[in-house]
Design an enzyme around this catalytic site. Structure first.
Site, short mmCIF file in Angstrom:
data_model
loop_
_atom_site.label_atom_id
_atom_site.label_comp_id
_atom_site.label_asym_id
_atom_site.label_seq_id
_atom_site.Cartn_x
_atom_site.Cartn_y
_atom_site.Cartn_z
N ARG A 174 -8.44 0.63 16.35
CA ARG A 174 -8.84 0.83 14.96
C ARG A 174 -9.83 -0.30 14.67
NH1 ARG A 174 -4.63 1.37 10.01
NH2 ARG A 174 -5.19 -0.82 9.77
N LYS A 179 0.81 -1.24 0.00
CA LYS A 179 0.00 0.00 0.00
C LYS A 179 0.83 1.28 0.00
CE LYS A 179 -0.68 0.19 5.01
NZ LYS A 179 -1.53 -0.30 6.11
C1 PLP Z 1 -0.71 -1.09 6.70
C2 PLP Z 1 -1.08 -2.32 7.40
C3 PLP Z 1 -0.09 -3.27 7.67
C4 PLP Z 1 1.36 -3.05 7.31
O1 PLP Z 1 1.94 -2.10 8.15
P1 PLP Z 1 3.51 -1.75 8.04
O2 PLP Z 1 3.76 -0.90 9.21
O3 PLP Z 1 3.70 -1.05 6.73
O4 PLP Z 1 4.24 -3.05 8.08
C5 PLP Z 1 -0.49 -4.44 8.30
N1 PLP Z 1 -1.77 -4.66 8.64
C6 PLP Z 1 -2.74 -3.78 8.39
C7 PLP Z 1 -4.14 -4.11 8.80
C8 PLP Z 1 -2.42 -2.58 7.78
O5 PLP Z 1 -3.41 -1.69 7.53
#
Ligand code: PLP
Length: 356
Positions: A130, A37
């Site tokens: 969240r 992402k």
């Molecule tokens: C963005 C996200 C991750 C990855 O997070 P990083 O800090 O980039 O490793 C993992 N799980 C969820 C649900 C996320 O939204």
């Protein structure tokens, strides 16, 4: 000729970060998901992660997974599906994270229509506040619901931490997740194949040998791409150099450091403040606040000072730089996570994928 400003994305670094972290994960029985992402789902980045050994790709947005539809690998949607996008979710993702019964119903209806089996990871909130069910009983009900619906498969249980509330993954909260998982397993006579504990923020726990054994999935984005984890701290065995912003110099002039008769507000409605360093050599670069929040960038040349900007201009003090800067020259910057995200999202920042 490259076009500027440009975000240079070193795929070789992403691949080697991935290879090193997968090695660490596999030693502890964790099969990580590679999260794209940060790069808006760039297929190039997904391919670099796959070359490094990733076997599932994840992204928060279904539009991003759609860009990867020709990459034959299992895909996970991270953000809870919106009911309005249920069809795309079933088409472009094999697995999604879920916390709502009505959404599960919508996914089931579409999966049946499309003759597919869509995998579900139910989300439990360990306190970061969240997504996920906050009460154990709600998580139980969610599991029951998945089992009752055709077209869905209950693959696992997961939790997200250190995203909103700053709650870091600990041995205690990861064990709490396992206990909830095992209660559900006993009650419903099932076995979760995946317990998805955390994001890159869980890597320090893993490296310290404190991630409980039944956590067998971490979802890794920032660590694979930028070599950073909890609190943006650098992760051993990774490089932080994959992402660089390169901007072109369009003016260099010697000027005072304080404007002549400053009485008005700046273009963003703020009262500007200035440090008087006397007459200084200033460079204007062709990038601005429309593209990047300038507090998110750091010049690679430590002798350059970022003094400000407007929508389309970045102003630097280059008086102390030992390099010879010219109009038409390029100045390079490191970026924070948020800075990379903005550059990836701006159509005015060109993306240059490097494969060494
Ligand atoms: C963005 C996200 C991750 C990855 O997070 P990083 O800090 O980039 O490793 C993992 N799980 C969820 C649900 C996320 O939204």
């Amino acid at each position: 000729m490259f076009k500027y400003p440009c975000l240079s994305i070193d795929l070789t670094v992403i691949e080697s970060n991935t290879r090193n972290l997968i090695q660490l994960c596999k030693e502890r029985g964790v099969d990580p998901v590679g999260i794209t992402k940060l790069t808006c789902g760039a297929p190039e980045v997904a391919q670099a992660m796959i070359a490094g050994g990733i076997s599932i790709i994840g992204d928060s947005r279904i539009e991003n997974l759609k860009k990867q539809k020709n990459i034959p690998i299992k895909k996970m949607l991270l953000r809870l599906p919106a009911i309005s996008e249920a069809r795309e979710v079933v088409r472009y993702a094999d697995i999604s994270l879920n916390s709502e019964q009505n959404t599960l119903q919508a996914l089931s209806d579409i999966a049946v229509e499309e003759n597919k089996i869509h995998e579900i990871i139910i989300m439990h909130d360990l306190g970061d506040l969240r997504e996920g069910c906050f009460n154990k009983e709600d998580t139980f009900q969610l599991a029951r619901k998945v089992l009752s619906l055709p077209g869905l498969k209950l693959t696992g249980i997961g939790s997200n931490l250190a995203c909103y509330g700053g709650v870091e993954p600990t041995n205690k909260n990861q064990n709490d997740l396992i206990h909830i998982a095992e209660d559900i397993e006993k009650d419903l006579n099932i076995k979760f194949s995946v317990i998805s504990g955390a994001s890159s923020s869980g890597l320090f726990l893993l490296a310290a040998g404190e991630l409980p054994a039944r956590i067998n999935q971490l979802r890794l984005g920032a660590s694979l791409i930028m070599g950073i984890g909890l609190n943006d701290d650098p992760i051993p065995e990774t490089s932080q150099q994959a992402m660089k912003l390169q901007v072109e110099v369009i003016e260099i002039k010697e000027k005072p450091s304080v404007p002549i008769n400053s009485t008005a507000l700046d273009a963003f409605g703020n009262k500007p403040v200035f440090v008087d360093r006397g007459d200084r050599k200033r460079a204007i670069c062709a990038i601005g606040k429309q593209d990047i929040d300038i507090s998110e960038i750091t010049p690679d040349d430590e002798d350059i000072i970022v003094i400000g900007g407007s929508s389309d201009h970045l102003i630097l003090d280059i008086s102390d730089s030992k390099e010879n800067h010219n109009v038409g020259g390029i100045i390079s910057f490191s970026l924070s996570y948020g800075g990379v995200l903005q550059c990836m999202t701006s159509e005015f920042v060109h993306k240059n994928y490097i494969c060494k």
